[in-house]
Design an enzyme around this catalytic site. Structure first.
Site, mmCIF file in Angstrom:
data_model
loop_
_atom_site.group_PDB
_atom_site.id
_atom_site.type_symbol
_atom_site.label_atom_id
_atom_site.label_comp_id
_atom_site.label_asym_id
_atom_site.label_seq_id
_atom_site.Cartn_x
_atom_site.Cartn_y
_atom_site.Cartn_z
ATOM 1 N N THR A 258 0.859 -1.035 -0.109
ATOM 2 C CA THR A 258 -0.031 0.009 0.083
ATOM 3 C C THR A 258 0.835 1.337 -0.015
ATOM 4 O O THR A 258 1.954 1.338 0.650
ATOM 5 C CB THR A 258 -0.811 0.048 1.306
ATOM 6 O OG1 THR A 258 -1.849 -1.160 1.134
ATOM 7 C CG2 THR A 258 -1.627 1.257 0.978
ATOM 8 N N PHE A 260 1.223 5.359 0.836
ATOM 9 C CA PHE A 260 0.633 6.209 1.732
ATOM 10 C C PHE A 260 1.276 7.684 1.204
ATOM 11 O O PHE A 260 2.346 7.677 0.911
ATOM 12 C CB PHE A 260 0.566 6.065 3.182
ATOM 13 C CG PHE A 260 0.031 4.715 3.660
ATOM 14 C CD1 PHE A 260 -0.879 5.038 4.326
ATOM 15 C CD2 PHE A 260 0.730 3.801 3.513
ATOM 16 C CE1 PHE A 260 -1.872 3.620 4.742
ATOM 17 C CE2 PHE A 260 -0.084 2.401 3.983
ATOM 18 C CZ PHE A 260 -1.078 2.555 4.505
#
Length: 360
Positions: A258, A260
C-alpha cells in the site's frame, strides 16, 4: 574463546556505547539549535526532503553488517527523538490505533511524534487543513485493490500539498477472541483489506458475513467486543486490542503493498530522486488526452501513473491523476509542465516529493 576474551569484547562494547551516547547528545544539541533557527525563519520543524537526503546519504555510507533497512529504522527513531526536542509534531491518520495508516505514520515519523487517530479520511484532511495537526498520512493506492477513492476525492480540493510518500508492505492477519476458526461467524475489516483477502476468505471461511468498517483497526476493535467475530488487521492492532492471531499472511498476493501520502503545508525541496503528482482535465474532444501527454514523451519525462476520476456534478466527464518522475522545479519536468498547461482546462499541482522506497 575464553571468559577473558569475552570480557575484553564486552569492555570494547562499553567504550563504544559511551562514545555513542556522547555523539547522540551532540546531535540532539545541534538539532535543538537547528529547530530554533527554523522557527526564526518560519520553516517547518519537520522537513521530509531533508530527512530523505539524510537517509539516502547514510545508506551510501553503510558497509554492514547492518542492513540498509535496519540502519534506516534506527536513524528514523533518532530523527524522531531529535525532532521531539525541537518541538511537538502532530500527525493525523486513519485510526483507531493499530491501523496500517498508523504503521505508515510510525515508519515516517518515528515513535516520538504525537499521533492523532481519525474516524474517516475526510477528518484526517480537515484536522490538518485547520492546523489541529501538522501532517496527514492517508492511503492512496494498493497494489491489489487499486486506488482509495475517498483520498482521491479529498485531493481534488485540499490546499494541502503532498510532501512525501510511504511504501508499506502489507501482511494481513485474521485476529479474533474466538476459540477456533470454526467459531467465527463474521469478519470485520476495511473494504480494501476484505478485497485483498477475498480468495483466502472464500477458501477458509466460506459463507461468513463480511462487514465493512472504516479501517482495519476499527474492525479489530469491534472483533474485540464480539467473541463470535474476527477481523482482518495488522499484528499491531492484534496487540493493542488483546486479540489472538488465528491466521497470518492471509492476503491473496504475496506482493501486497500500500502506498501512503504524507500531506502538509508548503513544498518539499528537490532531492534528485523525486516524484510529482498532478490533477488535470482536458477538453471533451478527440485526441485531447494524447496532446496533453505529448510534452512528457517529447521531453523524456517518465509517466509513473495515470488514472481517470469522475468530475463531481458533471456526469461522464473525468479528471486525470498523474504521477511523474522528477521535481516540478527542475527540467525536463518544469518545461513539460509549461507545455502541458495550454493543453488542459484545469491543472492542479499536488506536490513534488521524495520517492518512497519499497521495504523500508
Amino acid at each position: 574463546m575464553s571468559c577473558l576474551d569475552l570480557e575484553t569484547l564486552r569492555a570494547e562494547l562499553e567504550e563504544i556505547d559511551k562514545r555513542l551516547i556522547h555523539i547522540l547528545n551532540e546531535r540532539a544539541l545541534l538539532a535543538l539549535k537547528i529547530g530554533n533557527a527554523k522557527r526564526a525563519l518560519g520553516l517547518d520543524l519537520c522537513d521530509p526532503s531533508q530527512e530523505a537526503r539524510v537517509l539516502k546519504r547514510a545508506s551510501g555510507l553503510n558497509h554492514g553488517p547492518l542492513s540498509s533497512e535496519a540502519l534506516e529504522v534506527i536513524l528514523r527513531e533518532i530523527l524522531s527523538t531529535c525532532r521531539a526536542i525541537q518541538g511537538p509534531i502532530r500527525i493525523s491518520f486513519l485510526g483507531p490505533e493499530g491501523s496500517f495508516s498508523h504503521l505508515a505514520a510510525l515508519r515516517q515519523f518515528g515513535r516520538d511524534a504525537s499521533f492523532s487517530p481519525c474516524q474517516t479520511i475526510e477528518e484526517v484532511f480537515r484536522k490538518t487543513e485547520t492546523g489541529q495537526s501538522d501532517w496527514a498520512v492517508v492511503p492512496i493506492e494498493n497494489s491489489t485493490e487499486g486506488s482509495v477513492r475517498s483520498t482521491m476525492e479529498e485531493l481534488l480540493s485540499t490546499p494541502l500539498m503532498v510532501r512525501a510518500e510511504i511504501i508499506l508492505p502489507v501482511s494481513h492477519c485474521l485476529v479474533s477472541k474466538a476459540p477456533s476458526i470454526e467459531k467465527v461467524e463474521r469478519i470485520y475489516s476495511h473494504p480494501q483489506a476484505l478485497g485483498q483477502c477475498r480468495g483466502w476468505l472464500r477458501e477458509n471461511l466460506p459463507g461468513r458475513e463480511l462487514v465493512e468498517v472504516p479501517s482495519t483497526s476499527k474492525g479489530a476493535l469491534m472483533a474485540a467486543r464480539d467473541p463470535s467475530a474476527a477481523a482482518i488487521a495488522s499484528p499491531l492492532a492484534c496487540e493493542i486490542y488483546g486479540l489472538g492471531i488465528v491466521a497470518e499472511g492471509i492476503q491473496d498476493s504475496r506482493n501486497n503493498v500500500t502506498r501512503f501520502l504524507v500531506l502538509g503545508k508548503g513544498m518539499s525541496d528537490p532531492t534528485d530522486d523525486d516524484k510529482t503528482s498532478i490533477i488535470f482535465s482536458t477538453r471533451h474532444i478527440p485526441g485531447a488526452l494524447c496532446r496533453a501527454l505529448l510534452p512528457f514523451a517529447e521531453l523524456g519525462v517518465n509517466l509513473l501513473r495515470l488514472e481517470s476520476h469522475p468530475i463531481p456534478q458533471r456526469p461522464w466527464e473525468y479528471m486525470f491523476f498523474a504521477d511523474l518522475e522528477g521535481h516540478v522545479s527542475r527540467d525536463p519536468l518544469r518545461e513539460a509542465m509549461a507545455r502541458l498547461e495550454p493543453q488542459v482546462t484545469h491543472l492542479k499541482l499536488l506536490g513534488s516529493y521524495p520517492k518512497g522506497r519499497s521495504g523500508r
